[in-house]
Design a protein around this motif. Sequence first.
Motif, PDB file in Angstrom:
ATOM      1  N   ARG A  44     -23.436 -34.178 -47.114  1.00  0.00           N
ATOM      2  CA  ARG A  44     -22.717 -34.700 -48.329  1.00  0.00           C
ATOM      3  C   ARG A  44     -23.553 -34.487 -49.492  1.00  0.00           C
ATOM      4  NH1 ARG A  44     -19.700 -40.484 -48.783  1.00  0.00           N
ATOM      5  NH2 ARG A  44     -19.124 -40.316 -51.149  1.00  0.00           N
ATOM      6  N   PHE A  45     -22.898 -33.844 -50.540  1.00  0.00           N
ATOM      7  CA  PHE A  45     -23.771 -33.098 -51.505  1.00  0.00           C
ATOM      8  C   PHE A  45     -22.713 -33.662 -52.939  1.00  0.00           C
ATOM      9  CE2 PHE A  45     -24.648 -30.081 -48.350  1.00  0.00           C
ATOM     10  CZ  PHE A  45     -25.878 -30.180 -48.349  1.00  0.00           C
ATOM     11  N   GLY A  46     -23.476 -33.901 -53.928  1.00  0.00           N
ATOM     12  CA  GLY A  46     -22.683 -33.887 -55.234  1.00  0.00           C
ATOM     13  C   GLY A  46     -21.954 -35.339 -55.341  1.00  0.00           C
ATOM     14  N   GLU A  66     -21.657 -29.688 -58.437  1.00  0.00           N
ATOM     15  CA  GLU A  66     -21.753 -30.044 -59.718  1.00  0.00           C
ATOM     16  C   GLU A  66     -20.561 -30.723 -60.111  1.00  0.00           C
ATOM     17  OE1 GLU A  66     -22.819 -26.363 -61.938  1.00  0.00           O
ATOM     18  OE2 GLU A  66     -24.576 -26.228 -60.852  1.00  0.00           O
ATOM     19  N   ARG A  67     -19.432 -30.395 -59.555  1.00  0.00           N
ATOM     20  CA  ARG A  67     -17.885 -31.041 -59.746  1.00  0.00           C
ATOM     21  C   ARG A  67     -17.325 -31.671 -58.690  1.00  0.00           C
ATOM     22  NH1 ARG A  67     -15.173 -28.091 -63.701  1.00  0.00           N
ATOM     23  NH2 ARG A  67     -13.517 -29.712 -63.377  1.00  0.00           N
ATOM     24  N   PHE A  68     -17.767 -31.714 -57.392  1.00  0.00           N
ATOM     25  CA  PHE A  68     -17.087 -32.434 -56.438  1.00  0.00           C
ATOM     26  C   PHE A  68     -18.322 -32.879 -55.493  1.00  0.00           C
ATOM     27  CE2 PHE A  68     -14.890 -28.458 -57.526  1.00  0.00           C
ATOM     28  CZ  PHE A  68     -13.783 -28.861 -58.013  1.00  0.00           C
ATOM     29  N   THR A  69     -17.740 -33.877 -54.674  1.00  0.00           N
ATOM     30  CA  THR A  69     -18.294 -34.306 -53.550  1.00  0.00           C
ATOM     31  C   THR A  69     -18.161 -33.485 -52.312  1.00  0.00           C
ATOM     32  OG1 THR A  69     -18.259 -36.746 -54.178  1.00  0.00           O
ATOM     33  CG2 THR A  69     -18.867 -36.427 -52.097  1.00  0.00           C
ATOM     34  N   VAL A  70     -19.121 -32.862 -51.977  1.00  0.00           N
ATOM     35  CA  VAL A  70     -18.831 -31.569 -50.991  1.00  0.00           C
ATOM     36  C   VAL A  70     -19.315 -32.014 -49.682  1.00  0.00           C
ATOM     37  CG1 VAL A  70     -19.352 -29.142 -50.179  1.00  0.00           C
ATOM     38  CG2 VAL A  70     -19.128 -29.982 -52.871  1.00  0.00           C
ATOM     39  N   PHE A  71     -18.490 -31.774 -48.667  1.00  0.00           N
ATOM     40  CA  PHE A  71     -18.830 -32.421 -47.287  1.00  0.00           C
ATOM     41  C   PHE A  71     -18.881 -30.926 -46.523  1.00  0.00           C
ATOM     42  CE2 PHE A  71     -17.028 -35.986 -48.919  1.00  0.00           C
ATOM     43  CZ  PHE A  71     -17.707 -37.075 -48.173  1.00  0.00           C
ATOM     44  N   CYS A  72     -20.070 -30.493 -46.142  1.00  0.00           N
ATOM     45  CA  CYS A  72     -20.383 -29.353 -45.154  1.00  0.00           C
ATOM     46  C   CYS A  72     -20.624 -29.729 -43.806  1.00  0.00           C
ATOM     47  CB  CYS A  72     -21.479 -28.517 -45.687  1.00  0.00           C
ATOM     48  SG  CYS A  72     -21.329 -27.875 -47.479  1.00  0.00           S
ATOM     49  N   PHE A  73     -20.012 -29.076 -43.006  1.00  0.00           N
ATOM     50  CA  PHE A  73     -20.146 -29.748 -41.679  1.00  0.00           C
ATOM     51  C   PHE A  73     -20.238 -28.490 -40.370  1.00  0.00           C
ATOM     52  CE2 PHE A  73     -15.549 -28.932 -41.758  1.00  0.00           C
ATOM     53  CZ  PHE A  73     -15.119 -28.469 -40.508  1.00  0.00           C
ATOM     54  N   ASP A  74     -20.919 -29.014 -39.320  1.00  0.00           N
ATOM     55  CA  ASP A  74     -20.989 -27.838 -38.315  1.00  0.00           C
ATOM     56  C   ASP A  74     -19.542 -27.971 -37.518  1.00  0.00           C
ATOM     57  OD1 ASP A  74     -23.370 -27.241 -38.982  1.00  0.00           O
ATOM     58  OD2 ASP A  74     -24.645 -28.559 -37.599  1.00  0.00           O
ATOM     59  N   ARG A  75     -18.912 -26.887 -37.377  1.00  0.00           N
ATOM     60  CA  ARG A  75     -17.754 -27.016 -36.614  1.00  0.00           C
ATOM     61  C   ARG A  75     -18.248 -27.129 -35.042  1.00  0.00           C
ATOM     62  NH1 ARG A  75     -14.398 -21.976 -38.153  1.00  0.00           N
ATOM     63  NH2 ARG A  75     -13.152 -22.377 -36.250  1.00  0.00           N
ATOM     64  N   ARG A  76     -17.113 -27.270 -34.180  1.00  0.00           N
ATOM     65  CA  ARG A  76     -17.653 -27.576 -32.762  1.00  0.00           C
ATOM     66  C   ARG A  76     -18.271 -26.456 -32.327  1.00  0.00           C
ATOM     67  NH1 ARG A  76     -13.785 -31.254 -29.540  1.00  0.00           N
ATOM     68  NH2 ARG A  76     -13.586 -32.639 -30.995  1.00  0.00           N
ATOM     69  N   GLY A  77     -19.268 -26.877 -31.347  1.00  0.00           N
ATOM     70  CA  GLY A  77     -20.167 -25.647 -30.854  1.00  0.00           C
ATOM     71  C   GLY A  77     -21.186 -24.952 -31.696  1.00  0.00           C
ATOM     72  N   ARG A  78     -21.395 -25.506 -32.726  1.00  0.00           N
ATOM     73  CA  ARG A  78     -22.532 -24.898 -33.804  1.00  0.00           C
ATOM     74  C   ARG A  78     -23.515 -26.199 -34.175  1.00  0.00           C
ATOM     75  NH1 ARG A  78     -18.630 -21.421 -37.536  1.00  0.00           N
ATOM     76  NH2 ARG A  78     -16.693 -21.285 -36.206  1.00  0.00           N
ATOM     77  N   GLY A  79     -24.537 -25.524 -34.562  1.00  0.00           N
ATOM     78  CA  GLY A  79     -25.573 -26.365 -35.166  1.00  0.00           C
ATOM     79  C   GLY A  79     -25.811 -27.678 -34.483  1.00  0.00           C
ATOM     80  N   ASP A  80     -25.435 -28.965 -34.996  1.00  0.00           N
ATOM     81  CA  ASP A  80     -25.769 -29.874 -34.496  1.00  0.00           C
ATOM     82  C   ASP A  80     -24.504 -30.911 -33.813  1.00  0.00           C
ATOM     83  OD1 ASP A  80     -28.643 -30.092 -34.910  1.00  0.00           O
ATOM     84  OD2 ASP A  80     -28.055 -30.834 -37.003  1.00  0.00           O
ATOM     85  N   SER A  81     -23.477 -30.211 -33.916  1.00  0.00           N
ATOM     86  CA  SER A  81     -22.159 -30.769 -33.512  1.00  0.00           C
ATOM     87  C   SER A  81     -22.035 -30.374 -31.984  1.00  0.00           C
ATOM     88  CB  SER A  81     -20.786 -30.243 -34.317  1.00  0.00           C
ATOM     89  OG  SER A  81     -21.029 -30.835 -35.598  1.00  0.00           O
ATOM     90  N   GLY A  82     -21.281 -31.190 -31.345  1.00  0.00           N
ATOM     91  CA  GLY A  82     -21.195 -31.133 -29.663  1.00  0.00           C
ATOM     92  C   GLY A  82     -19.913 -30.292 -29.511  1.00  0.00           C
ATOM     93  N   ASP A  83     -19.833 -30.058 -28.298  1.00  0.00           N
ATOM     94  CA  ASP A  83     -18.685 -28.973 -27.839  1.00  0.00           C
ATOM     95  C   ASP A  83     -18.299 -29.426 -26.319  1.00  0.00           C
ATOM     96  OD1 ASP A  83     -16.615 -27.297 -26.975  1.00  0.00           O
ATOM     97  OD2 ASP A  83     -17.710 -25.657 -27.230  1.00  0.00           O
ATOM     98  N   PRO A  84     -17.230 -30.229 -25.860  1.00  0.00           N
ATOM     99  CA  PRO A  84     -17.048 -30.741 -24.744  1.00  0.00           C
ATOM    100  C   PRO A  84     -16.475 -29.657 -23.687  1.00  0.00           C
ATOM    101  CG  PRO A  84     -15.410 -31.620 -25.998  1.00  0.00           C
ATOM    102  CD  PRO A  84     -16.217 -30.884 -27.133  1.00  0.00           C
ATOM    103  N   MET A  85     -15.783 -28.489 -24.224  1.00  0.00           N
ATOM    104  CA  MET A  85     -15.404 -27.650 -23.341  1.00  0.00           C
ATOM    105  C   MET A  85     -16.248 -26.719 -22.815  1.00  0.00           C
ATOM    106  SD  MET A  85     -11.751 -26.585 -25.541  1.00  0.00           S
ATOM    107  CE  MET A  85     -10.742 -26.135 -24.397  1.00  0.00           C
ATOM    108  N   PRO A  86     -15.923 -26.164 -21.600  1.00  0.00           N
ATOM    109  CA  PRO A  86     -16.895 -25.183 -21.103  1.00  0.00           C
ATOM    110  C   PRO A  86     -17.005 -24.005 -21.942  1.00  0.00           C
ATOM    111  CG  PRO A  86     -15.144 -25.987 -19.502  1.00  0.00           C
ATOM    112  CD  PRO A  86     -14.897 -26.453 -20.795  1.00  0.00           C
ATOM    113  N   PRO A  87     -18.136 -23.102 -21.863  1.00  0.00           N
ATOM    114  CA  PRO A  87     -18.191 -22.007 -22.629  1.00  0.00           C
ATOM    115  C   PRO A  87     -17.255 -21.072 -22.494  1.00  0.00           C
ATOM    116  CG  PRO A  87     -20.404 -22.783 -21.616  1.00  0.00           C
ATOM    117  CD  PRO A  87     -19.230 -23.384 -21.024  1.00  0.00           C
ATOM    118  N   GLY A  88     -16.620 -20.301 -23.637  1.00  0.00           N
ATOM    119  CA  GLY A  88     -15.370 -19.722 -23.525  1.00  0.00           C
ATOM    120  C   GLY A  88     -14.127 -20.250 -23.389  1.00  0.00           C
TER     121      GLY A  88
END
Length: 269
Positions: free
Chosen positions: A13-15, A42-64
Motif C-alpha cells: 500500500r502506497f500514498g 501522489e494522489r491516491f492510496t495505491v494497492f499493488c498486489f501479486d495476482r494468484r501464482g505470482r510473487g508471495d501470493s498463493g495458488d491452490p490450483m494444480p499448475p496449468g
Amino acid sequence: MRSADGTTIAYDRFGSGPALIYVGGATMTRNSDPDLSALLAERFTVFCFDRRGRGDSGDPMPPGAPAQNEERAAASEVEDVAALIAEAGGSAMLYGMSSGGALALEATASGLPVTRLAIYEAPFAEDSPAQRKGAAEYATRLTELLGEGRRGDAAALFMSITGMPEETVAQIRNMQTWAAMEAVAPSLAYDAAVLRYYSRGGTVPVESLAAVTVPTLALSGGDSPAFFGSAAQKIADGVLNGEHRVLAGQTHYVDPHVLSAALIEFLGA
C-alpha cells in the motif's frame, strides 16, 4: 490478506487519498511497475498486489489447471479483487494493465463496489475462426507444459504468441532475469482464463460490457498494434459510460509519466 477461498494474496500500500487498486498484467508482480505506482501514490492510496501464482501470493490450483477451468479461475481472481476492495475500505477505483485490464473489467461487471475503471491495452483479439482456434491451442499447450513442470518452455510459448522472434526468446532465456520469468510462468494460466482463450478465443466480452455502469476509460497507445485500439474502442462503446483515449507515441511499454497523467486526470475527476 486472505481471499474468500483462503488463498494468501500479498499486497503493498502506497500514498494517501482515494483507494486505487492496480491490477497487473501477464508476468507482472506487485513490484513490476514502481515508477507508475509512485506517481499515482501522489494522489491516491495505491494497492499493488501479486495476482494468484505470482510473487508471495498463493495458488491452490494444480499448475496449468486455471486455463482449462476458466470460470472457476476467473471467479477466484475476482474474489481476490473483492478482498482487496474490502481492505481498502469497502470501495475503490481499479486500474488494469494489459490482461489485468481484462480482470479489472470482469471484476467491475460482476458488481463489485468499483467507483471508476481504467484499462490500458487489454489484449483482447479481433474475432475470427483462426483466432479462436489459435487461442484454444495455446491454452491447451500451456496447460500441458505447466503440468509437466516445464516452466521455461511455458514462458517461451507465451513470448512467442506475443510476436517475439524465436531468436530473441532464445537470447532472453540466457539472461539472469529468466529465473524470475520461470517463477511467474504458472500464473500465465490465469491470464488465459480471464481472457477466456478456450471459450471465447480471447475476444472482447461484448455480452458483459453493459453490466459496467461506472465511468470507464479504455486507453491504447498510438504506436501499438491496431488490435489494442480496436479492443479499447469496443470496451468504451459497450459500457454505459465509456471513453477511449489514445496516448500519442506510446506502445504497450507505456511511459509511466504519460500514463499517470492520463490516469490522474480521469480517476481524480
